[in-house]
Design a protein around this motif. Structure first.
Motif, PDB file in Angstrom:
ATOM      1  N   ALA A 246       0.858  -1.180   0.000  1.00  0.00           N
ATOM      2  CA  ALA A 246       0.000   0.000   0.000  1.00  0.00           C
ATOM      3  C   ALA A 246       0.895   1.232   0.000  1.00  0.00           C
ATOM      4  O   ALA A 246       2.110   1.134   0.183  1.00  0.00           O
ATOM      5  CB  ALA A 246      -0.917   0.006   1.223  1.00  0.00           C
ATOM      6  N   ASP A 247       0.292   2.410  -0.192  1.00  0.00           N
ATOM      7  CA  ASP A 247       1.073   3.648  -0.159  1.00  0.00           C
ATOM      8  C   ASP A 247       1.711   3.853   1.218  1.00  0.00           C
ATOM      9  O   ASP A 247       2.845   4.309   1.319  1.00  0.00           O
ATOM     10  CB  ASP A 247       0.181   4.838  -0.514  1.00  0.00           C
ATOM     11  CG  ASP A 247      -0.353   4.748  -1.933  1.00  0.00           C
ATOM     12  OD1 ASP A 247       0.398   4.296  -2.821  1.00  0.00           O
ATOM     13  OD2 ASP A 247      -1.526   5.106  -2.148  1.00  0.00           O
ATOM     14  N   VAL A 265       6.192   1.974   6.454  1.00  0.00           N
ATOM     15  CA  VAL A 265       6.822   2.033   5.136  1.00  0.00           C
ATOM     16  C   VAL A 265       5.967   2.928   4.243  1.00  0.00           C
ATOM     17  O   VAL A 265       4.783   2.657   4.032  1.00  0.00           O
ATOM     18  CB  VAL A 265       6.942   0.627   4.516  1.00  0.00           C
ATOM     19  CG1 VAL A 265       7.608   0.721   3.138  1.00  0.00           C
ATOM     20  CG2 VAL A 265       7.721  -0.301   5.439  1.00  0.00           C
ATOM     21  N   ALA A 266       6.564   4.006   3.744  1.00  0.00           N
ATOM     22  CA  ALA A 266       5.864   4.932   2.851  1.00  0.00           C
ATOM     23  C   ALA A 266       6.802   5.266   1.706  1.00  0.00           C
ATOM     24  O   ALA A 266       7.596   6.208   1.795  1.00  0.00           O
ATOM     25  CB  ALA A 266       5.446   6.184   3.602  1.00  0.00           C
ATOM     26  N   ALA A 296      -3.255  16.473   4.716  1.00  0.00           N
ATOM     27  CA  ALA A 296      -3.610  17.814   5.203  1.00  0.00           C
ATOM     28  C   ALA A 296      -2.394  18.718   5.362  1.00  0.00           C
ATOM     29  O   ALA A 296      -2.509  19.831   5.877  1.00  0.00           O
ATOM     30  CB  ALA A 296      -4.351  17.697   6.528  1.00  0.00           C
ATOM     31  N   GLY A 297      -1.213  18.240   4.920  1.00  0.00           N
ATOM     32  CA  GLY A 297      -0.036  19.094   4.893  1.00  0.00           C
ATOM     33  C   GLY A 297       0.979  18.882   5.996  1.00  0.00           C
ATOM     34  O   GLY A 297       1.918  19.671   6.123  1.00  0.00           O
ATOM     35  N   ILE A 298       0.825  17.827   6.794  1.00  0.00           N
ATOM     36  CA  ILE A 298       1.774  17.550   7.882  1.00  0.00           C
ATOM     37  C   ILE A 298       2.880  16.631   7.356  1.00  0.00           C
ATOM     38  O   ILE A 298       2.593  15.558   6.822  1.00  0.00           O
ATOM     39  CB  ILE A 298       1.065  16.871   9.070  1.00  0.00           C
ATOM     40  CG1 ILE A 298      -0.020  17.781   9.639  1.00  0.00           C
ATOM     41  CG2 ILE A 298       2.069  16.474  10.147  1.00  0.00           C
ATOM     42  CD1 ILE A 298       0.474  19.049  10.266  1.00  0.00           C
ATOM     43  N   PRO A 299       4.159  17.000   7.512  1.00  0.00           N
ATOM     44  CA  PRO A 299       5.243  16.097   7.105  1.00  0.00           C
ATOM     45  C   PRO A 299       5.171  14.788   7.897  1.00  0.00           C
ATOM     46  O   PRO A 299       4.911  14.795   9.108  1.00  0.00           O
ATOM     47  CB  PRO A 299       6.512  16.888   7.444  1.00  0.00           C
ATOM     48  CG  PRO A 299       6.087  18.323   7.472  1.00  0.00           C
ATOM     49  CD  PRO A 299       4.683  18.301   7.990  1.00  0.00           C
ATOM     50  N   LEU A 300       5.416  13.682   7.217  1.00  0.00           N
ATOM     51  CA  LEU A 300       5.250  12.375   7.847  1.00  0.00           C
ATOM     52  C   LEU A 300       6.135  12.182   9.081  1.00  0.00           C
ATOM     53  O   LEU A 300       5.657  11.657  10.096  1.00  0.00           O
ATOM     54  CB  LEU A 300       5.506  11.275   6.810  1.00  0.00           C
ATOM     55  CG  LEU A 300       4.995   9.877   7.153  1.00  0.00           C
ATOM     56  CD1 LEU A 300       3.516   9.895   7.529  1.00  0.00           C
ATOM     57  CD2 LEU A 300       5.230   8.939   5.963  1.00  0.00           C
ATOM     58  N   PRO A 301       7.411  12.589   9.071  1.00  0.00           N
ATOM     59  CA  PRO A 301       8.219  12.414  10.295  1.00  0.00           C
ATOM     60  C   PRO A 301       7.625  13.133  11.509  1.00  0.00           C
ATOM     61  O   PRO A 301       7.664  12.617  12.624  1.00  0.00           O
ATOM     62  CB  PRO A 301       9.582  13.000   9.902  1.00  0.00           C
ATOM     63  CG  PRO A 301       9.629  12.882   8.413  1.00  0.00           C
ATOM     64  CD  PRO A 301       8.222  13.122   7.951  1.00  0.00           C
TER      65      PRO A 301
END
Length: 465
Positions: A246-247, A265-266, A296-301
């Motif tokens: 998946a994404d 995992v992304a 919504a614009g939040i960085p994944l880390p």
């Protein structure tokens, strides 16, 4: 938009009504309400918390509805014969359903995140709300459960977070079809399974909801949700799944009794995550929340760092306490998927389960009889014990075609230990009397705030044995 406007909530103590009333009061509206539970003296602390917010409470006798300058808000379940509704018609007060009012606030937000699905909505909503709040986005959050991160001694019933008007996060409800009112920026679909409506109806409702969104986050680990995802525009689809492609996916799961670890995992990104809530189902919930806030614009880390601070919801695998070597857990499980997830999470560790399951109505028992029985037959171990009191009943006319006794009999015939004890207090006492060190007592059910009080009382009974 809301300052100074007057609203009267009929059934203000309901799980969907209370947080909406709190949001309106926090935005400057003049809010009042009534509730059958208030008149019956049930859960007084909840109504005291509303009064502490400046919300005036009235008997459900029509006296609180005073004129056409009040908007009367009621859920679809409130009968027209209720005196408040009769009085609203007499004085010409405009009326809105709970969902219509919430959808107005939701659709007006610059960023609106709607969380749908048969199971996990409240948890994903809480996770998203916490991440956005922790990272300074000042969201307004409308939830159906108390979010532990926002609960305090002076605000114990934090099922809402009153933030700004720009970001609105909300559960959306398929059971009454009101999901159709919402126009999400980001739509989340956790899963699709039998609960209040047929699968055909659910497929249509969830399909329309996700198709309207700028970004649709879908858990393709669920077969029905995956089939729906296949019909969406791939350019706006973000897929999530546990231990499959998946994404955003999760691998290397490592369970703890009341927590779980995994690797996110992304694409090329890898992040180690530890949740303070247990179970594989909560890994799926976390993936959905992380994908939604990224959209919504939040960085994944940043989102990963924030979600590790999420402490869960009341009545969602909620450890009430331990006594005499027995843990007491309060849980919202009431449909087959939710019940299965809780039982699977518990069976990942040793110990017998003593389950008190109070059905949330005679209608759901009739609709889900076969699936409930199959879930208990498959997920209970041979030495587990299931006790069912009669379903919660809070008034109105209902057909009692399928009873708790029928479910207990069916589960017993399937080879598991199940007992119907009509009186709830007696059912609880039976489990307490038979509990031994190493057991886990689980109180399950929905639509009844007093179940948490019951779980706390069972813990006290264990302490005083």
């Amino acid at each position: 938009m809301l300052s100074g406007k007057r609203f009267f909530f009929v059934g203000i103590g309901g799980s969907g009504m209370m947080p909406l009333a709190m949001i309106l009061a926090g935005r400057g509206a003049v809010v009042a309400g009534s509730d059958r539970g208030l008149d019956q003296g049930r859960v007084p602390a909840k109504f005291a918390a509303l009064e502490a917010l400046g919300i005036a409470l009235h008997p459900q006798d029509g006296s609180g509805v005073t004129g056409a300058d009040q908007t009367v808000v009621a859920s679809a379940a409130v009968e027209e014969s209720v005196p408040d509704m009769v009085r609203a018609a007499v004085v010409g007060a405009p009326r809105l359903t709970r969902a219509e009012l919430n959808a107005q606030l939701f659709n007006a937000a610059q960023t609106s995140v709607g969380v749908a699905g048969t199971s996990g909505k409240s948890t994903v909503t809480g996770m998203i709300g916490w991440i956005l709040h922790a990272l300074g986005r000042d969201p307004t959050v409308m939830n159906g459960a108390v979010m532990k991160n926002f609960a305090r001694a002076d605000a114990p019933f934090a099922s809402a977070l009153v933030g700004g008007a720009e970001a609105h996060v909300s559960e959306v409800d398929e059971s009454d079809g009101s999901i159709a009112l919402y126009r999400p920026t980001v739509a989340v679909l956790n899963n699709v399974s039998l609960d209040h409506k047929s699968l055909e109806e659910l497929r249509a409702l969830f399909g329309d909801f996700t198709a309207k969104a700028r970004t649709a986050v879908v858990n393709v680990g669920d077969a029905e949700a995956a089939a729906l995802a296949a019909t969406l525009d791939r350019a706006k689809l973000v897929t999530v799944a546990v231990e499959r492609e998946a994404d955003l996916s999760a691998t290397a799961l490592a369970a703890e009794p009341f927590a779980i670890r995994f690797t996110l995992v992304a694409g090329p990104e890898r992040h180690d995550v530890r949740l303070q809530v247990p179970g594989v189902h909560n890994v799926a919930n976390a993936l959905a929340a992380l994908a939604a806030v990224r959209a919504a614009g939040i960085p994944l880390p940043d989102a990963v760092r924030a979600i590790e601070g999420f402490t869960g919801l009341k009545r969602r695998f909620d450890l009430v306490g331990e006594a005499a070597g027995v843990a007491v857990i309060d849980d919202f499980g009431h449909n087959p998927d939710k019940i299965a997830a809780t039982l699977d999470t518990l069976h990942a560790f040793p110990g017998r389960l003593l389950v008190l399951f109070q059905p949330h109505g005679f209608g759901p028992l009739k609709n889900m009889r076969r699936e409930l029985v199959a879930t208990f037959a498959e997920k209970l171990a041979s030495d587990d014990v299931l006790v069912l009191p009669d379903p919660v009943y809070q008034g109105g006319t209902v057909a009692r075609e399928v009873t708790s006794g029928d479910i207990a009999t069916d589960v017993s015939v399937a080879g598991r230990r199940a007992l119907h004890v009509p009186d709830r207090a007696a059912a609880a006492a039976h489990l307490v009397a038979h509990a031994r060190a190493g057991d886990r007592i689980v109180v399950m059910g929905a639509r009844d705030d007093t179940l948490s009080l019951l779980a706390a009382d069972m813990l006290e009974q264990l302490r005083s044995r």
